[in-house]
Design a protein around this motif. Structure first.
Motif, PDB file in Angstrom:
ATOM      1  N   ASP A 232       0.812  -1.216   0.000  1.00 14.85           N
ATOM      2  CA  ASP A 232       0.000   0.000   0.000  1.00 14.85           C
ATOM      3  C   ASP A 232       0.847   1.268   0.000  1.00 14.85           C
ATOM      4  OD1 ASP A 232       0.987  -0.423   2.559  1.00 14.85           O
ATOM      5  OD2 ASP A 232      -0.787   0.376   3.558  1.00 14.85           O
ATOM      6  N   GLN A 233       2.145   1.133   0.203  1.00 18.23           N
ATOM      7  CA  GLN A 233       3.008   2.320   0.215  1.00 18.23           C
ATOM      8  C   GLN A 233       4.055   2.258  -0.894  1.00 18.23           C
ATOM      9  OE1 GLN A 233       4.296   3.570   4.203  1.00 18.23           O
ATOM     10  NE2 GLN A 233       2.919   2.014   5.043  1.00 18.23           N
ATOM     11  N   GLY A 234       3.722   1.566  -1.975  1.00 17.90           N
ATOM     12  CA  GLY A 234       4.631   1.524  -3.108  1.00 17.90           C
ATOM     13  C   GLY A 234       5.403   0.223  -3.158  1.00 17.90           C
ATOM     14  N   ALA A 235       6.692   0.321  -3.489  1.00 23.21           N
ATOM     15  CA  ALA A 235       7.523  -0.868  -3.674  1.00 23.21           C
ATOM     16  C   ALA A 235       8.821  -0.732  -2.902  1.00 23.21           C
ATOM     17  CB  ALA A 235       7.811  -1.089  -5.155  1.00 23.21           C
ATOM     18  N   LEU A 236       9.295  -1.878  -2.429  1.00 21.93           N
ATOM     19  CA  LEU A 236      10.578  -1.960  -1.739  1.00 21.93           C
ATOM     20  C   LEU A 236      11.420  -3.040  -2.400  1.00 21.93           C
ATOM     21  CD1 LEU A 236       9.362  -2.076   1.991  1.00 21.93           C
ATOM     22  CD2 LEU A 236      10.373  -0.102   0.861  1.00 21.93           C
ATOM     23  N   ASN A 237      12.703  -2.802  -2.532  1.00 27.03           N
ATOM     24  CA  ASN A 237      13.627  -3.822  -3.001  1.00 27.03           C
ATOM     25  C   ASN A 237      14.473  -4.294  -1.831  1.00 27.03           C
ATOM     26  OD1 ASN A 237      13.424  -4.299  -5.943  1.00 27.03           O
ATOM     27  ND2 ASN A 237      13.687  -2.076  -6.040  1.00 27.03           N
ATOM     28  N   VAL A 238      14.477  -5.592  -1.606  1.00 29.17           N
ATOM     29  CA  VAL A 238      15.229  -6.156  -0.492  1.00 29.17           C
ATOM     30  C   VAL A 238      16.081  -7.313  -0.993  1.00 29.17           C
ATOM     31  CG1 VAL A 238      13.518  -5.485   1.237  1.00 29.17           C
ATOM     32  CG2 VAL A 238      13.322  -7.709   0.115  1.00 29.17           C
ATOM     33  N   GLY A 239      17.140  -7.596  -0.262  1.00 29.74           N
ATOM     34  CA  GLY A 239      18.031  -8.680  -0.646  1.00 29.74           C
ATOM     35  C   GLY A 239      17.514 -10.044  -0.276  1.00 29.74           C
ATOM     36  N   GLY A 240      16.499 -10.106   0.587  1.00 29.54           N
ATOM     37  CA  GLY A 240      15.899 -11.375   0.988  1.00 29.54           C
ATOM     38  C   GLY A 240      14.665 -11.119   1.812  1.00 29.54           C
ATOM     39  N   ALA A 241      13.827 -12.130   1.948  1.00 31.06           N
ATOM     40  CA  ALA A 241      12.590 -11.967   2.703  1.00 31.06           C
ATOM     41  C   ALA A 241      12.202 -13.300   3.322  1.00 31.06           C
ATOM     42  CB  ALA A 241      11.463 -11.444   1.813  1.00 31.06           C
ATOM     43  N   VAL A 242      11.463 -13.202   4.422  1.00 30.22           N
ATOM     44  CA  VAL A 242      10.871 -14.368   5.077  1.00 30.22           C
ATOM     45  C   VAL A 242       9.366 -14.140   5.131  1.00 30.22           C
ATOM     46  CG1 VAL A 242      10.914 -15.909   7.062  1.00 30.22           C
ATOM     47  CG2 VAL A 242      12.928 -14.505   6.543  1.00 30.22           C
ATOM     48  N   VAL A 243       8.599 -15.051   4.553  1.00 30.09           N
ATOM     49  CA  VAL A 243       7.142 -14.933   4.546  1.00 30.09           C
ATOM     50  C   VAL A 243       6.592 -15.619   5.786  1.00 30.09           C
ATOM     51  CG1 VAL A 243       5.016 -15.527   3.334  1.00 30.09           C
ATOM     52  CG2 VAL A 243       7.032 -14.779   2.049  1.00 30.09           C
ATOM     53  N   CYS A 244       5.955 -14.826   6.648  1.00 34.29           N
ATOM     54  CA  CYS A 244       5.349 -15.322   7.891  1.00 34.29           C
ATOM     55  C   CYS A 244       3.956 -14.709   8.022  1.00 34.29           C
ATOM     56  CB  CYS A 244       6.176 -14.936   9.098  1.00 34.29           C
ATOM     57  SG  CYS A 244       7.930 -15.274   9.012  1.00 34.29           S
ATOM     58  N   ALA A 245       3.211 -14.686   6.940  1.00 32.62           N
ATOM     59  CA  ALA A 245       1.977 -13.904   6.875  1.00 32.62           C
ATOM     60  C   ALA A 245       0.720 -14.713   7.145  1.00 32.62           C
ATOM     61  CB  ALA A 245       1.875 -13.222   5.507  1.00 32.62           C
ATOM     62  N   GLY A 246       0.839 -15.816   7.870  1.00 35.02           N
ATOM     63  CA  GLY A 246      -0.342 -16.580   8.236  1.00 35.02           C
ATOM     64  C   GLY A 246      -1.105 -17.083   7.030  1.00 35.02           C
ATOM     65  N   VAL A 247      -2.431 -16.964   7.075  1.00 41.93           N
ATOM     66  CA  VAL A 247      -3.265 -17.500   6.006  1.00 41.93           C
ATOM     67  C   VAL A 247      -3.061 -16.762   4.688  1.00 41.93           C
ATOM     68  CG1 VAL A 247      -5.027 -18.384   7.572  1.00 41.93           C
ATOM     69  CG2 VAL A 247      -5.215 -16.044   6.732  1.00 41.93           C
ATOM     70  N   GLU A 248      -2.431 -15.593   4.730  1.00 45.13           N
ATOM     71  CA  GLU A 248      -2.192 -14.829   3.506  1.00 45.13           C
ATOM     72  C   GLU A 248      -0.860 -15.188   2.840  1.00 45.13           C
ATOM     73  OE1 GLU A 248      -2.507 -10.787   4.689  1.00 45.13           O
ATOM     74  OE2 GLU A 248      -4.582 -10.970   5.370  1.00 45.13           O
ATOM     75  N   SER A 249      -0.137 -16.124   3.410  1.00 47.51           N
ATOM     76  CA  SER A 249       1.189 -16.458   2.890  1.00 47.51           C
ATOM     77  C   SER A 249       1.142 -17.108   1.520  1.00 47.51           C
ATOM     78  CB  SER A 249       1.912 -17.391   3.871  1.00 47.51           C
ATOM     79  OG  SER A 249       2.130 -16.772   5.116  1.00 47.51           O
ATOM     80  N   ALA A 250       0.104 -17.888   1.254  1.00 46.79           N
ATOM     81  CA  ALA A 250       0.060 -18.673   0.014  1.00 46.79           C
ATOM     82  C   ALA A 250       0.145 -17.775  -1.216  1.00 46.79           C
ATOM     83  CB  ALA A 250      -1.202 -19.521  -0.027  1.00 46.79           C
ATOM     84  N   SER A 251      -0.617 -16.689  -1.232  1.00 44.61           N
ATOM     85  CA  SER A 251      -0.622 -15.821  -2.413  1.00 44.61           C
ATOM     86  C   SER A 251       0.720 -15.128  -2.614  1.00 44.61           C
ATOM     87  CB  SER A 251      -1.741 -14.778  -2.299  1.00 44.61           C
ATOM     88  OG  SER A 251      -1.528 -13.932  -1.176  1.00 44.61           O
ATOM     89  N   LEU A 252       1.456 -14.887  -1.522  1.00 51.89           N
ATOM     90  CA  LEU A 252       2.753 -14.228  -1.635  1.00 51.89           C
ATOM     91  C   LEU A 252       3.805 -15.150  -2.252  1.00 51.89           C
ATOM     92  CD1 LEU A 252       2.880 -12.354   1.790  1.00 51.89           C
ATOM     93  CD2 LEU A 252       2.225 -11.436  -0.438  1.00 51.89           C
ATOM     94  N   LEU A 253       3.631 -16.446  -2.122  1.00 52.99           N
ATOM     95  CA  LEU A 253       4.609 -17.393  -2.645  1.00 52.99           C
ATOM     96  C   LEU A 253       4.346 -17.794  -4.089  1.00 52.99           C
ATOM     97  CD1 LEU A 253       5.032 -19.742   0.448  1.00 52.99           C
ATOM     98  CD2 LEU A 253       6.547 -17.902  -0.281  1.00 52.99           C
ATOM     99  N   GLU A 254       3.151 -17.547  -4.574  1.00 53.56           N
ATOM    100  CA  GLU A 254       2.788 -18.003  -5.925  1.00 53.56           C
ATOM    101  C   GLU A 254       3.709 -17.461  -7.021  1.00 53.56           C
ATOM    102  OE1 GLU A 254      -1.291 -17.455  -6.840  1.00 53.56           O
ATOM    103  OE2 GLU A 254      -1.989 -18.964  -5.400  1.00 53.56           O
ATOM    104  N   PRO A 255       4.131 -16.186  -6.986  1.00 52.50           N
ATOM    105  CA  PRO A 255       5.028 -15.709  -8.059  1.00 52.50           C
ATOM    106  C   PRO A 255       6.360 -16.456  -8.129  1.00 52.50           C
ATOM    107  CG  PRO A 255       4.058 -13.854  -6.885  1.00 52.50           C
ATOM    108  CD  PRO A 255       3.733 -15.076  -6.098  1.00 52.50           C
TER     109      PRO A 255
END
Length: 405
Positions: A232-255
């Motif tokens: 909601d605040q644009g885009a961020l570029n990061v060198g790595g990420a950990v997905v811990c988003a509960g029930v919303e995690s599945a959609s974040l991993l699809e790409p």
């Protein structure tokens, strides 16, 4: 390293990474602990829940547990039809429960000790009480229940003892029963404030340099060696990420080419402000499927496994029934009042997902079902091992999402 999701798992991961001196950005659409299921959990450090839920007994006898028959499980026919692939995987896992237990038990059994070590290190040991917990069956069949449960726990290496008469007397008197029996589990514990537990870990991470930010993450996009986070605040570029988003995690991993069979399973709680517990530890009423935990200035009672569509409104029948059950157990409670509902993220084999997406700097810690609070510290440590590129202190191969294809 961006940690996406500031529930109990995300806060634990952020803390573990920050302790190692990593630059951490903890992102969530709300303040830590507020948006997901962590806010409303019942606070029990469930060091006894070493067995994944799928079993042949539940598979063939689940109908006895249905809400319509007075149980805690609500699986409407339409929802079940839409969940058939998930249910098929659950059924397959039911015949691998012993295997699942071998994988899950090393995470669960040391949970209370792991929490104690972290909170002592942070400087807030009073948040945790290691008073064990009780499981009781009211009625004449209580003794048979206790014997059977004690034998099952002994086979799993879980220490118990029979509840004493002085521990049972007030329970039976309050619930107007003439007899009861149960067990005390010595290795479990509870936190006095689940939201406070999340906030404590997030604050500890911040104290080691982590940045905690309000950012509603919508999508993740691989960009070469980096990950682009859109929200909601644009885009961020990061060198790595950990997905811990509960029930919303599945959609974040699809790409990243990963399809996760993640299901939200909702629980409900009601609270009893100012009420004192019968026993100063979590108390499971077996027949009623109700867990009552002493917390700061209140008791919290929780129940239900509700499979519902995402965004479905809360079912008013459930808190109403829960309040009636709590009243029947002898707790003074109003017939109406505020309640809470939240969705636990559950994978069909009831094992968590902990690992790394191949050929990327994307990691994940998700699907912790009913034991997210319980195994949050060890999950954080395991993710820290993976991020550092060292061998994890426990084998995590069974928790890799590749098990689902």
């Amino acid at each position: 390293m961006a940690v996406i999701g500031a529930g109990i798992i995300g806060a634990a991961v952020a803390h573990a990474l920050a302790l190692e001196g990593r630059k951490v950005l903890l992102l969530d659409r709300a303040e830590p602990g507020v948006a997901g299921a962590s806010f409303g959990n019942v606070g029990h450090i469930a060091a006894e829940l070493v067995q994944p839920l799928p079993s042949p007994g539940l598979l063939f006898g689940f109908w006895r547990e249905l809400f319509r028959f007075g149980g805690a499980l609500d699986l409407p026919p339409g929802q079940a039809l839409s969940m058939m692939p998930w249910i098929a995987r659950f059924a397959a896992a039911a015949f691998r429960q012993d295997e699942g237990t071998r994988h899950l038990a090393p995470l669960v059994k040391p949970a209370a000790a792991a929490w104690a070590a972290w909170l002592e290190q942070i400087g807030n040991p009073g948040l945790l009480r290691r008073h064990g917990h009780y499981e009781v069956q009211l009625g004449a069949d209580g003794a048979a229940f206790a014997r059977k449960q004690a034998a099952a726990m002994q086979a799993l290496g879980i220490a118990t003892r029979p509840m004493r008469e002085e521990e049972l007397s007030e329970l039976t008197r309050a619930a107007r029963h003439t007899s009861a029996a149960g067990l005390w589990f010595e290795k479990s514990g509870h936190v006095l404030d689940p939201l406070g537990a999340v906030q404590t870990l997030a604050a500890a991470a911040a104290g080691h340099g982590a940045q905690v930010s309000r950012f509603d993450v919508r999508t993740l996009v691989p960009r070469g060696d980096c990950i682009e986070i859109h929200g909601d605040q644009g885009a961020l570029n990061v060198g790595g990420a950990v997905v811990c988003a509960g029930v919303e995690s599945a959609s974040l991993l699809e790409p990243f080419g990963v399809r996760v069979p993640l299901q939200g399973v909702r629980g409900y709680h009601v609270e009893l402000p100012g009420r004192k517990p019968f026993l100063d530890a979590p108390l499971v009423y077996n027949r009623e499927h109700v867990l009552v935990t002493p917390m700061q200035g209140r008791l919290r009672a929780s129940s239900y496994m509700e499979f519902a569509h995402a965004g479905a409104p809360a079912d008013p029948r459930k808190p109403a029934r829960l309040r009636a059950q709590v009243a029947a157990l002898g707790y003074p409670i109003e017939a109406d009042g505020p309640s809470w509902v939240g969705a636990r993220p559950v994978l069909p084999d009831y094992l968590p997902g902990i690992g790394r997406i191949k050929d990327s700097r994307l990691f994940y810690a998700l699907g912790h079902q009913h034991i997210g609070l319980t195994i949050a510290p060890i999950t954080g440590l395991l993710v820290a091992d993976l991020v550092a590129g060292r061998a994890p202190r426990l084998d995590v191969a069974a928790f890799d999402l590749q098990r689902f294809g």
